[in-house]
Design an enzyme around this catalytic site. Structure first.
Site, short mmCIF file in Angstrom:
data_model
loop_
_atom_site.label_atom_id
_atom_site.label_comp_id
_atom_site.label_asym_id
_atom_site.label_seq_id
_atom_site.Cartn_x
_atom_site.Cartn_y
_atom_site.Cartn_z
N ILE A 39 3.98 11.80 4.79
CA ILE A 39 3.94 12.12 6.21
C ILE A 39 3.30 10.95 6.95
O ILE A 39 2.57 10.16 6.36
CB ILE A 39 3.18 13.45 6.48
CG1 ILE A 39 1.76 13.40 5.91
CG2 ILE A 39 3.94 14.62 5.88
CD1 ILE A 39 0.96 14.68 6.18
N ASP A 40 3.59 10.85 8.22
CA ASP A 40 3.12 9.73 9.02
C ASP A 40 1.60 9.72 9.13
O ASP A 40 0.93 10.74 8.95
CB ASP A 40 3.71 9.79 10.43
CG ASP A 40 5.22 9.65 10.45
OD1 ASP A 40 5.76 9.00 9.53
OD2 ASP A 40 5.85 10.18 11.37
N LYS A 41 1.08 8.57 9.48
CA LYS A 41 -0.37 8.37 9.61
C LYS A 41 -1.02 9.42 10.50
O LYS A 41 -2.09 9.95 10.18
CB LYS A 41 -0.65 6.96 10.16
CG LYS A 41 -2.11 6.68 10.50
CD LYS A 41 -2.32 5.22 10.84
CE LYS A 41 -1.69 4.83 12.16
NZ LYS A 41 -2.50 5.28 13.31
#
Length: 295
Positions: free
Chosen positions: A135-137
């Protein structure tokens, strides 16, 4: 990290070679190649054997996966970890925002991988970091980490077959339709190493959504993915006119939250080794709940 797998050979598998038996138990050729590297990693009744050895009923076959050194280029850094579940084969974590999964430029010492490597280093265990879902930052929520090569390869194949069911919660601008499906291909934006865009020549991307709540200009949506393209939810929501607030790339409006309002809420999958059906949920973090309180 060391993991030993033990099998008592049943009558129906007698006569099969070790390699055939392992392939039928979801060992990939890469896993088998690793086991062939050293003596003692494959034994039958305590004796090291080649993979073309034929098995007999009631033989005891053991395989050993051993990581002698931790992941290269992932420094060990102490940080709090929100552990949701752990056993011999998997680790499920609740990731906070502003934390990438892997070290990247500017985040060489502040990634989830740094913290996981340190967690096992404190236990005297060399650990190779294998993230199953990414998942994104600035997306929060559930992440699966495989603790050995076999669980990693099986879960990786489960991801490719779309057998790991991922459900997100997102807050979007505007009143979403009650439910819908978005089928729009995604590709890289020309000239950018980071941004993606809707591109008819891109990779297929399918997102299903359901509106759970709407008030004062914002919707709470439950979102499930058929595919896992980079920035898929963020792009698809923007494409139908309902972008996520505070999306620094695609909708930089920070009035109600400081990062894009997206949370990996639920994961359902079969355990890579036991095949038990597992289901995990993690409630939304405070910053997203605050938007709901305000509306």
């Amino acid at each position: 990290m060391k993991r030993i797998f033990r099998y008592i050979i049943p009558e129906e598998d007698a006569g099969k070679t070790i390699e055939t038996f392992l392939l039928e138990h979801e060992y990939t050729p890469t896993c088998i190649k690793f086991l062939k590297k050293a003596e003692s990693l494959i034994t039958v009744n305590g004796v090291w054997e080649f993979v073309n050895k034929k098995l007999k009923e009631n033989d005891i076959l053991e395989t050993v996966f051993l990581d002698e050194e931790p992941s290269e280029n992932i420094p060990s850094v102490e940080m709090p970890l929100d552990i949701v579940y752990e056993d011999e084969d998997i680790l499920v974590l609740n990731k906070p925002d502003n934390l990438p999964i892997h070290p990247t430029k500017g985040y060489e010492y502040t990634s989830l991988a740094n913290g996981v490597v340190h967690y096992y280093e404190k236990q005297g265990i060399p650990f190779v970091f294998r993230s199953v879902n990414r998942i994104d930052k600035n997306t929060t929520g559930l992440v699966i980490i495989a603790k050995n090569m076999l669980s990693g390869s099986i879960l990786g194949e489960s991801m490719r077959k779309r057998e790991i069911h991922r459900t997100y919660l997102a807050i979007t601008e505007g009143e979403l339709p009650e439910k819908g499906t978005i089928d729009l291909p995604i590709g890289r934006r020309e000239g950018s190493a980071v941004e993606r865009c809707i591109d008819e020549n891109g990779m297929k991307a399918v997102t299903h959504y359901k509106r759970l709540q709407y008030a004062n200009g914002y919707s709470l949506a439950q979102i499930s993915l058929e595919t896992g393209r980079t920035h898929q939810i963020r792009l698809h929501m923007r494409a139908i006119g309902h972008p996520l607030p505070a999306d620094v790339l695609y909708n930089p409006k920070f009035e109600v939250i400081e990062r894009h309002a997206l949370h990996s809420w639920k994961l359902e999958f079969s355990h890579p080794i036991t095949k038990e059906l597992l289901s995990f949920e993690q409630e939304m973090p405070e910053d997203m709940r605050n938007i709901l309180r305000s509306i």
